[in-house]
Design an enzyme around this catalytic site. Structure first.
Site, PDB file in Angstrom:
ATOM      1  CD  GLU A   1      -3.032  -1.055   2.157  1.00  0.00           C
ATOM      2  OE1 GLU A   1      -4.186  -1.280   1.773  1.00  0.00           O
ATOM      3  OE2 GLU A   1      -2.750  -0.786   3.327  1.00  0.00           O
TER       4      GLU A   1
ATOM      5  CB  CYS B   1       3.005   7.468   3.195  1.00  0.00           C
ATOM      6  SG  CYS B   1       3.452   6.262   4.434  1.00  0.00           S
TER       7      CYS B   1
ATOM      8  CB  CYS C   1       6.864  -5.263   8.940  1.00  0.00           C
ATOM      9  SG  CYS C   1       8.083  -4.235   9.780  1.00  0.00           S
TER      10      CYS C   1
ATOM     11  CB  CYS D   1       5.738  -2.254  16.412  1.00  0.00           C
ATOM     12  SG  CYS D   1       7.454  -1.957  15.922  1.00  0.00           S
TER      13      CYS D   1
ATOM     14  N   GLY E   1       6.865  -1.871   6.245  1.00  0.00           N
ATOM     15  CA  GLY E   1       8.239  -2.364   6.299  1.00  0.00           C
ATOM     16  C   GLY E   1       9.185  -1.484   7.082  1.00  0.00           C
TER      17      GLY E   1
ATOM     18  CB  SER F   1       9.260   4.433  15.382  1.00  0.00           C
ATOM     19  OG  SER F   1       8.850   4.760  14.079  1.00  0.00           O
ATOM     20  CG  LEU F   2      11.758   7.571  21.535  1.00  0.00           C
ATOM     21  CD1 LEU F   2      13.127   7.008  21.195  1.00  0.00           C
ATOM     22  CD2 LEU F   2      11.883   8.950  22.164  1.00  0.00           C
TER      23      LEU F   2
ATOM     24  CB  CYS G   1       0.719   6.250  11.238  1.00  0.00           C
ATOM     25  SG  CYS G   1       1.147   7.876  10.771  1.00  0.00           S
TER      26      CYS G   1
END
Ligand code: SAH
Length: 399
Positions: free
Chosen positions: A121, A134, A141, A145, A206, A260-261, A380
């Site tokens: 996508e 994006c 992936c 997460c 990914g 990405s914290l 997101c």
């Protein structure tokens, strides 16, 4: 919501014989040189012919060798005999109520891949002062997460450089963003000399730093001033924190970095972003301090997803500020975007505002990312394709 304007209905599938010829759309300069050599173009002409093809493919968005007016008829015919300019197929297009568009793109099957070809996508987000595309870097992936939808899809394979670049070419086709194209744009036209797509973020499916070489080479094509011409300052690579590849990203690709914290303590980050067990916060932030090219004018973005009752207290906001001391940073608070079966909820707005105030009062820009395209699962962490693992050998994760 699923609105497909008639003039933008899915592309007609290309006939199989055309699809079988390798496509030059998405090719690097070196790929084009090789393609030209392979059909007998003399070495002393390769540079000039490559520059011609480059202009037609990336500046004009040409879809047929026939249109390449300054290329001889004989060479045009030869090119058409051996190659195509086929794009990945757009198998679905969805337009959100807010104008965000999401495309499901299907790539031609690679050697040894069975079935219909891998799908990813890709999302276009128009805003008043910019247009952001994006893009995805992998099919699926490996990172798992816990708050990310893509993480529930196993890694199928890395995308090639060509497949990464082709996402921008297709997006420009679809929104009329190549010179001379007149696709309907709801009456909107970009300002003279500008483009609908001004920014690229590697925040689709990914982990881009697990596909480093292809991402780096794609950035070179995307930012080439004779073609697609995106400014490197407007190309951002988002990583969950693959520390060894961060310095090379800065020095070899010159792209902007986003981290990405999502948590300020290792025990919590271990559960949200399991990669933290390998590269914990201290190591990650040290690598940010030495990121090549970071400065107050080129800040590193820290993404922080707001999860209700998990990571959203004022104390955590203060700790975030403390941790980022000494790093040229901006902080992007992302309201959690739910997906079917997701185990979290988005923080309440007053919590998010309080968090944002603390960060802002400490001197950081702290925009809250407006969720875009939630109605079409384009926000997101909501991206996912149906592609299942095609073959084990294609797994290229470097973890
Ligand atoms: N693998 C890369 C890029 C893909 S994710 C990375 O981890 O950075 C792009 C951004 O969206 C990341 O900051 C990711 O943590 C965030 N994200 C993932 N799922 C989300 C969700 N459900 N809601 C909000 N943001 C999410």
């Amino acid at each position: 919501m699923d609105l497909i304007p008639p003039a933008l209905s899915p592309l007609i599938a290309v006939p199989p014989q055309a699809a079988a010829k390798p496509s030059l759309t998405g090719a690097t300069r070196a790929d084009l040189g090789q393609a030209l050599s392979s059909i007998g173009v003399p070495q002393n002409e390769i540079r000039m012919r490559t520059a011609q093809l480059w202009h037609w493919i990336y500046y004009r968005g040409t879809q047929s060798f026939d249109d390449m007016a300054n290329v001889s008829k004989v060479l045009r015919a030869k090119l058409a005999d051996h190659f195509s300019l086929t794009r990945p197929e757009v198998v679905a297009e969805q337009v959100s109520a807010d104008g965000t568009r999401k495309w499901l793109m299907r790539f031609a099957p690679h050697d040894g891949e069975s079935g219909k070809g891998a799908e990813v996508e890709c999302v276009y987000i128009p805003e008043s002062d910019r247009g952001t595309l994006c893009v995805s870097s992998q099919v699926g992936c490996t990172l798992t997460c816990s708050f990310c939808h893509t993480g529930t899809q196993k890694l199928v394979r890395n995308l090639s450089t060509q497949e990464i670049v082709a996402q921008l070419v297709v997006a420009r086709d679809r929104i009329g963003d190549f010179p001379g194209l007149t696709a309907p744009t709801n009456g909107l036209m970009p300002a003279e000399g500008s483009r609908f797509i001004s920014n690229i973020v590697f925040m689709g499916m990914g982990e881009p730093l697990y596909n480093f070489d292809h991402v780096r080479d794609a950035i070179a094509v995307l930012s080439d001033g004779d073609g697609l011409s995106l400014s490197k300052r407007r190309i951002t690579v988002s990583t969950a924190g693959v520390v060894p590849q961060m310095a090379p990203l800065g020095s070899e690709a010159g792209a902007m970095l986003a981290i990405s914290l999502h948590a300020v303590r290792d025990d919590l980050r271990d559960t949200l972003v399991p990669l933290n067990k390998k590269y914990p916060l201290g190591v990650l932030l040290d690598a940010c301090k030495t990121y090549p090219g970071a400065s107050n004018a080129r800040r590193i973005t820290f993404e922080y997803v707001m999860l209700k009752g998990i990571n959203d207290t004022p104390a955590e906001a203060r700790e975030l500020v403390r941790l980022l001391k000494g790093i040229p940073a901006k902080i992007n608070l992302i309201p959690f975007n739910p997906w079917p079966g997701s185990p979290y909820e988005c923080s309440d707005w007053d919590r998010i505002n309080k968090f944002s105030d603390i960060v802002f009062n400490a001197g950081y820009a702290s925009p809250v990312r407006t969720p875009r395209g939630r109605d079409i699962l384009a926000a997101c962490g909501q991206l996912k394709s149906e592609t299942e693992k095609l073959r084990v050998r294609a797994r290229l994760a470097s973890d």
